[in-house]
Write a protein that holds these residues in place. Structure first.
Motif, short mmCIF file in Angstrom:
data_model
loop_
_atom_site.label_atom_id
_atom_site.label_comp_id
_atom_site.label_asym_id
_atom_site.label_seq_id
_atom_site.Cartn_x
_atom_site.Cartn_y
_atom_site.Cartn_z
N VAL A 122 0.86 -1.17 0.00
CA VAL A 122 0.00 0.00 0.00
C VAL A 122 0.90 1.23 0.00
CG1 VAL A 122 -1.89 -1.15 1.21
CG2 VAL A 122 -0.15 0.06 2.52
N LEU A 123 0.32 2.38 -0.25
CA LEU A 123 1.09 3.62 -0.26
C LEU A 123 1.02 4.26 1.12
CD1 LEU A 123 2.71 5.66 -1.95
CD2 LEU A 123 0.55 6.83 -2.44
N PRO A 124 2.11 4.34 1.84
CA PRO A 124 2.08 4.87 3.21
C PRO A 124 1.49 6.26 3.32
CG PRO A 124 4.16 3.74 2.81
CD PRO A 124 3.44 3.79 1.49
N LEU A 125 1.85 7.16 2.42
CA LEU A 125 1.37 8.54 2.57
C LEU A 125 -0.14 8.63 2.43
CD1 LEU A 125 0.57 10.24 -0.31
CD2 LEU A 125 2.97 9.78 -0.75
N ALA A 126 -0.76 7.69 1.72
CA ALA A 126 -2.21 7.67 1.57
C ALA A 126 -2.88 7.01 2.75
CB ALA A 126 -2.59 6.94 0.28
N ARG A 127 -2.13 6.19 3.48
CA ARG A 127 -2.71 5.42 4.58
C ARG A 127 -2.57 6.12 5.93
NH1 ARG A 127 -5.13 0.79 4.85
NH2 ARG A 127 -4.92 -0.61 6.64
N THR A 128 -1.75 7.15 5.97
CA THR A 128 -1.48 7.81 7.26
C THR A 128 -2.00 9.23 7.31
OG1 THR A 128 0.72 8.42 6.45
CG2 THR A 128 0.55 6.36 7.69
N LEU A 129 -2.99 9.54 6.53
CA LEU A 129 -3.53 10.91 6.48
C LEU A 129 -4.05 11.37 7.84
CD1 LEU A 129 -5.52 10.58 3.14
CD2 LEU A 129 -3.38 11.83 3.45
N ALA A 130 -4.69 10.46 8.57
CA ALA A 130 -5.30 10.84 9.84
C ALA A 130 -4.28 11.30 10.87
CB ALA A 130 -6.12 9.68 10.40
N LEU A 131 -3.01 10.94 10.70
CA LEU A 131 -1.98 11.35 11.66
C LEU A 131 -1.79 12.87 11.69
CD1 LEU A 131 0.77 8.61 11.05
CD2 LEU A 131 -1.00 8.69 12.83
N HIS A 132 -2.21 13.55 10.64
CA HIS A 132 -2.06 15.00 10.59
C HIS A 132 -3.22 15.73 11.25
CE1 HIS A 132 1.37 14.40 8.05
NE2 HIS A 132 0.66 13.75 7.15
N GLY A 133 -4.18 14.97 11.79
CA GLY A 133 -5.23 15.53 12.63
C GLY A 133 -6.09 16.57 11.95
N ASP A 134 -6.27 17.70 12.66
CA ASP A 134 -7.18 18.74 12.20
C ASP A 134 -6.51 19.79 11.32
OD1 ASP A 134 -9.46 17.69 13.46
OD2 ASP A 134 -8.85 18.56 15.38
N ARG A 135 -5.28 19.53 10.88
CA ARG A 135 -4.65 20.45 9.94
C ARG A 135 -5.49 20.52 8.66
NH1 ARG A 135 0.08 22.59 10.42
NH2 ARG A 135 1.53 21.97 12.04
N THR A 136 -5.43 21.66 7.99
CA THR A 136 -6.15 21.81 6.73
C THR A 136 -5.44 21.00 5.64
OG1 THR A 136 -6.97 24.00 7.31
CG2 THR A 136 -6.91 23.43 4.96
N ALA A 137 -6.18 20.09 5.03
CA ALA A 137 -5.63 19.30 3.92
C ALA A 137 -5.96 19.94 2.58
CB ALA A 137 -6.18 17.88 3.97
N LEU A 138 -7.21 20.35 2.40
CA LEU A 138 -7.66 20.87 1.11
C LEU A 138 -8.38 22.20 1.29
CD1 LEU A 138 -9.23 17.57 -0.34
CD2 LEU A 138 -6.87 18.36 -0.55
N VAL A 139 -8.08 23.13 0.43
CA VAL A 139 -8.80 24.41 0.38
C VAL A 139 -9.45 24.48 -0.99
CG1 VAL A 139 -8.65 26.91 0.52
CG2 VAL A 139 -7.10 25.50 1.88
N THR A 140 -10.76 24.59 -1.02
CA THR A 140 -11.50 24.69 -2.28
C THR A 140 -12.35 25.94 -2.26
OG1 THR A 140 -13.51 23.53 -1.60
CG2 THR A 140 -11.63 22.17 -2.27
N ALA A 141 -12.99 26.22 -3.37
CA ALA A 141 -13.87 27.38 -3.44
C ALA A 141 -15.06 27.22 -2.50
CB ALA A 141 -14.35 27.58 -4.88
N ASP A 142 -15.35 25.97 -2.09
CA ASP A 142 -16.50 25.70 -1.21
C ASP A 142 -16.12 25.64 0.26
OD1 ASP A 142 -18.23 25.49 -3.41
OD2 ASP A 142 -17.63 23.42 -3.74
N GLY A 143 -14.83 25.73 0.57
CA GLY A 143 -14.43 25.68 1.97
C GLY A 143 -13.18 24.81 2.17
N GLU A 144 -12.90 24.50 3.44
CA GLU A 144 -11.71 23.73 3.78
C GLU A 144 -12.08 22.34 4.28
OE1 GLU A 144 -9.26 25.86 6.52
OE2 GLU A 144 -8.85 27.52 5.13
#
Length: 873
Positions: A13-35
């Motif tokens: 598996v791809l580690p960086l895709a499997r460990t996203l939750a470790l970054h907690g409440d940091r903003t991952a994506l900013v879109t025109a509809d919000g974060e």
């Protein structure tokens, strides 16, 4: 309840895709509809992974800079499903690869959540445990030849890039490149690895909305191929206020050394770094980078190997290379597993250990590598890797014998003349096959293909057929006389409907004709090409005829993204409808056929609205000033020309009218001389805006506070509206001062992005218009109703005939206003309705004549030949 990650399928598996939750409440994506936070993103990924199941299957995914596409991509990689990533904007490529590789799961884009089609419960293929991703390396995006990448390739590449860029968790990178392109994908992976944010948008850097989002997100990183930097030059990137920008990266083809120096020095002045990079899809993206501190001094170099990688130079004696020059060979954990040409190849493990790049290079004494040539015939144009032999094979399938060569700017096609295949048809076939803009394909028709004495193809001779670069940039012509930039490929006249063609080449031809430009490419937008409110109406009508609908924000959309489809019904731009209704009301009221006053004041609000849309673009300050000056000239000069004529036929006007100073000198005059007050006011207001925007601080403030600035100007204008702070009575000063607040209100309406902002400008209008026309309640209601429509409804339901009529009237509204004072008295005693019709028709004819004359003057001043379409326009 927190969802647990789905159990991985057998294999890696791809580690960086499997460990996203470790970054907690940091903003991952900013879109025109919000974060979206990393925690939320991880939950979406886990839910989608559960949906994909645990048995490994081949997943075909159309790549797009969209939340749903990214979620499916990460879900598949986190659960061990190999992904076949195809262009999201190329359905033909998706269909071709579906037929070639028979994926087990096909993902279909759609509004909201994307649809996952499970074609079978298990897999029809033997999938190697290391296989993670399949990417196209060819400009022919439907080619079955794919690069096989492993989980280790993806993770190592992301870690390497994150290390040399110094990516921080606080960074926010914009998605300026397509997800299905290895460079764009590497931006996603490397920033997700470090818990950084992604400004996720499918917008071009030529779009003002992109920069609005980038600034609001406090963007720190931009990535671009050479053409991206062309667009940055056009939009005035050097003058932009981007206080949080930390670094700009460039790859996808060679950027000219002088431009590397210019951008490196710009970064030094403004506090950001330029990373020039070198890579190939076969290396998962990156192989080398030039340290920013060396960019200005060594702009010709590709730099040093990325962390974890190394270079070797293998001799190529048969190439006649100079001493110290060899083929650049790369080694590292990001080197692909190998190629796939059929589904059977998906079972293969590693078939290559090193990557022979095909580039000839040398190593300098400082340890930097420089590319000095290319061993293979592959071209890399605008970041796309093009195989000329594959283009030749494709044309041969259609019965066209051709040889192809070129460089990093364009591909040259020498084709033997054949009935039914002219330059435009061949070029269109190549652009569609390769995904290239029209300007990057140079087609030359020949009687015989160039050959060497031994009978082999003479490719240097093919390259020699290319038109000179300067001529190409100026819209040169091919050997059959067709415009090489596509300016004559549409063949439709300005008054008729197109036969149904809506290809990029056809639309480029339309834009070139209406905007009188010779440099139109599929990556241009209407606003980016300098379109204004006067040409907007004609363009909108022509586009609706060709596309079957009028896309939202079409004036900001690159031509290549405009798609033909049938909408739910015809619609009319509200600003166009208001201009048409207002001018009819103005003329009809002056004739006394009816009495609906307020049209001219509503037109001032619409003028402010259009000023913000067409002149306050993301272009650099000098370009904004140039366009504003040209807009003033397009108003003032026809007015002065007509006034000069009117001076000869009656005594209503005098020299002050000719010079557009009557209302300034005689604001209390209520005689015929006041007829042109509206034109004078509009010219004075635009001149004031020109002077204001010439101040760098004001220009920066407008870009940083696009809504707050016009609101502040509304407040300033209300001082004269209410005769505050000791100002003289409104009747004693020029109308430009007293009506400026209406213009500013229209400007603010165009800059609204949220419901509260729309409510604010609407309430401002409802509060300030009453009382401006004492005792004329109907007049005030008319202006208020029009302004509310302008603010809240971008379009109105309509019909084709209504659109055509409104378009003629709106596009000619200025000319109608100018001329009706002299036209309607001729018919007034005969019939008031006839006087109205005659005034409208004459104004339309005068506007058409001015447009023709303007275009003819431009061609003469540019010393250009009149294009073939001119006789039909």
């Amino acid at each position: 309840m927190t969802l647990l990650p789905s159990p991985p399928a057998r294999g890696s598996v791809l580690p960086l895709a499997r460990t996203l939750a470790l970054h907690g409440d940091r903003t991952a994506l900013v879109t025109a509809d919000g974060e979206i936070s990393y925690r939320d993103l991880a939950e979406r990924v886990d839910r989608t992974a559960l949906r994909l199941g645990t048995g490994r299957r081949l997943v075909l995914l159309p790549g797009a800079n969209d939340v749903e596409a990214l979620v499916v991509h990460l879900a598949a990689l986190s659960a061990g499903h190999p992904v076949l990533l195809v262009p999201g904007d190329h359905p033909e490529a998706a269909a071709a690869l579906t037929a070639a590789y028979d994926p087990d799961v096909v993902v279909h884009p759609g509004p909201g959540q994307w649809r996952i089609e499970e074609r079978r419960a298990g897999s029809a293929h033997t999938l190697h445990p290391d296989l993670a991703l399949l990417l196209s390396t060819s400009g022919s995006t439907g080619s079955p030849k794919l690069v096989r990448l492993s989980y280790e390739n993806l993770q190592a590449n992301a870690e390497s890039i994150a290390e040399y860029l110094g990516i921080r968790a606080s960074d926010r990178a914009a998605t300026t490149l397509p997800m299905h392109y290895c460079y764009g994908l590497s931006v996603l992976h490397s920033h997700l690895l470090r818990g950084a944010g992604l400004v996720l948008a499918g917008l071009s850097v030529s779009d003002a909305c992109f920069w609005d989002l980038f600034r609001a997100a406090r963007g720190t990183a931009l990535a671009g191929v050479p053409y991206t930097f062309d667009l940055l030059d056009r939009v005035g990137f050097a003058d932009m206020d981007l206080p949080h920008l930390r670094y700009v990266t460039q790859a996808g083809g060679r950027l000219a050394p002088e431009r590397v120096v210019r951008y490196a020095e710009l970064g030094q002045r403004q506090g950001w770094d330029l990373f020039v990079m070198y890579g190939q899809t076969e290396a998962t993206a990156r192989m080398a980078y030039l340290p920013p501190e060396l960019a200005a001094a060594r702009p010709e170099a590709i730099g040093v190997p990325v962390p974890g990688g190394s270079f070797a130079l293998e001799p190529v004696p048969d190439e006649g290379t100079a001493a110290g020059v060899g083929e650049l060979v790369y080694s590292g954990p990001n080197v692909m597993l190998g190629y796939a040409r059929t589904p059977d190849d998906l079972a293969l493990g590693r078939t290559v250990d090193v990557l022979r790049t095909g580039d000839l290079a040398r190593r300098t004494d400082e340890g930097l590598y420089e590319i000095v040539g290319r061993r293979s015939r592959f071209l890399k144009i605008l970041g796309l890797r093009i195989d000329p032999r594959q283009v030749e094979t494709m044309l041969e399938r259609y019965g066209v014998r051709a040889l192809c060569a070129g460089d990093d700017d364009r591909i040259v096609v020498a084709a033997v003349r054949r009935p039914g295949w002219d330059v435009r048809r061949i070029r269109r076939r190549v652009t569609e096959e390769c995904g290239l803009p029209v300007r990057a394909v140079d087609v030359r028709l020949v009687d015989e293909l160039p050959r060497l004495a031994n009978g082999k193809p003479d490719y240097p001779a093919v390259r020699g057929l290319a038109r000179p670069a300067a001529k190409a940039g100026a819209g040169g012509t091919d050997s059959d006389g067709a415009d090489s930039g596509g300016a004559d490929s549409g063949g439709a006249d300005s008054g008729g409907a197109d036969s149904g063609g809506a290809s990029a080449a056809d639309l480029c031809a339309l834009y070139a004709r209406i905007l009188d430009r010779t440099d139109v490419t599929p990556d241009n937008s209407f606003v980016g090409l300098g379109g204004d409110s006067l040409s907007y109406v004609e363009m909108s009508l022509q586009l609706e005829e060709r596309l079957g609908h009028l896309p939202p924000n079409w004036h900001l959309t690159p031509i290549r993204e405009l798609k033909r489809r049938r909408g739910p019904g015809r619609a009319m731009e509200t600003s166009v409808a208001l201009r048409a209704v207002a001018i009819v009301c103005v003329v009809g009221t002056h004739i006394r056929l009816f009495e609906i006053r307020g049209g001219a004041h509503l037109l001032l609000a619409v003028a402010g609205f259009n000023f913000a849309r067409f002149l306050l673009t993301s272009a650099e300050r000098r370009e904004r000033l140039r366009r504003t000056g040209r807009g003033i000239a397009r108003i003032a000069l026809p007015c002065m020309a007509w006034t000069g004529f009117a001076l000869l036929v009656d005594d209503d006007y005098d020299l002050t009218n000719l010079l557009l100073v009557h209302n300034l000198i005689n604001p209390q005059d209520m005689g015929p001389g006041i007829h042109l007050w509206f034109v004078e006011a509009l010219v004075y207001i635009l001149l004031t805006m020109l002077l204001l925007l010439a101040v760098p601080a004001v220009d920066r403030a407008e870009r940083r506070f696009p809504f707050a600035l016009p609101v502040a100007l509304v407040a300033l204008g209300l001082l004269t509206r209410y005769e505050l702070v000791g100002l003289p009575d409104r009747s004693q000063i020029t109308d430009a001062v007293t009506v400026f607040w209406l213009f500013a209100l229209g400007w603010a309406a165009a800059r609204t992005r949220t419901v509260p902002q729309r409510l604010l400008v609407t309430l401002a209008a409802l509060a300030t218009i009453p009382g401006f026309f004492p005792g004329e309640l109907r007049r005030e209601l008319f202006v208020m109703a029009g302004f509310a429509l302008l603010t809240w409804l971008p379009t109105l339901p309509s019909t084709r005939r209504a659109n055509q009529l409104a378009g003629l009237l709106a596009g000619s509204s200025l000319a109608i206003y100018l001329t009706h004072w002299q036209i309607y008295p001729i018919f007034d005693d005969v019939s008031e309705p006839l006087a109205l019709v005659a005034s409208l028709v004459f104004g339309v004819v005068y506007a058409s004549g001015v447009t023709r004359l303007t275009r003819a003057v431009r061609r003469v001043t540019r010393a250009e030949p009149v294009p073939a379409t001119a006789s039909r326009t």
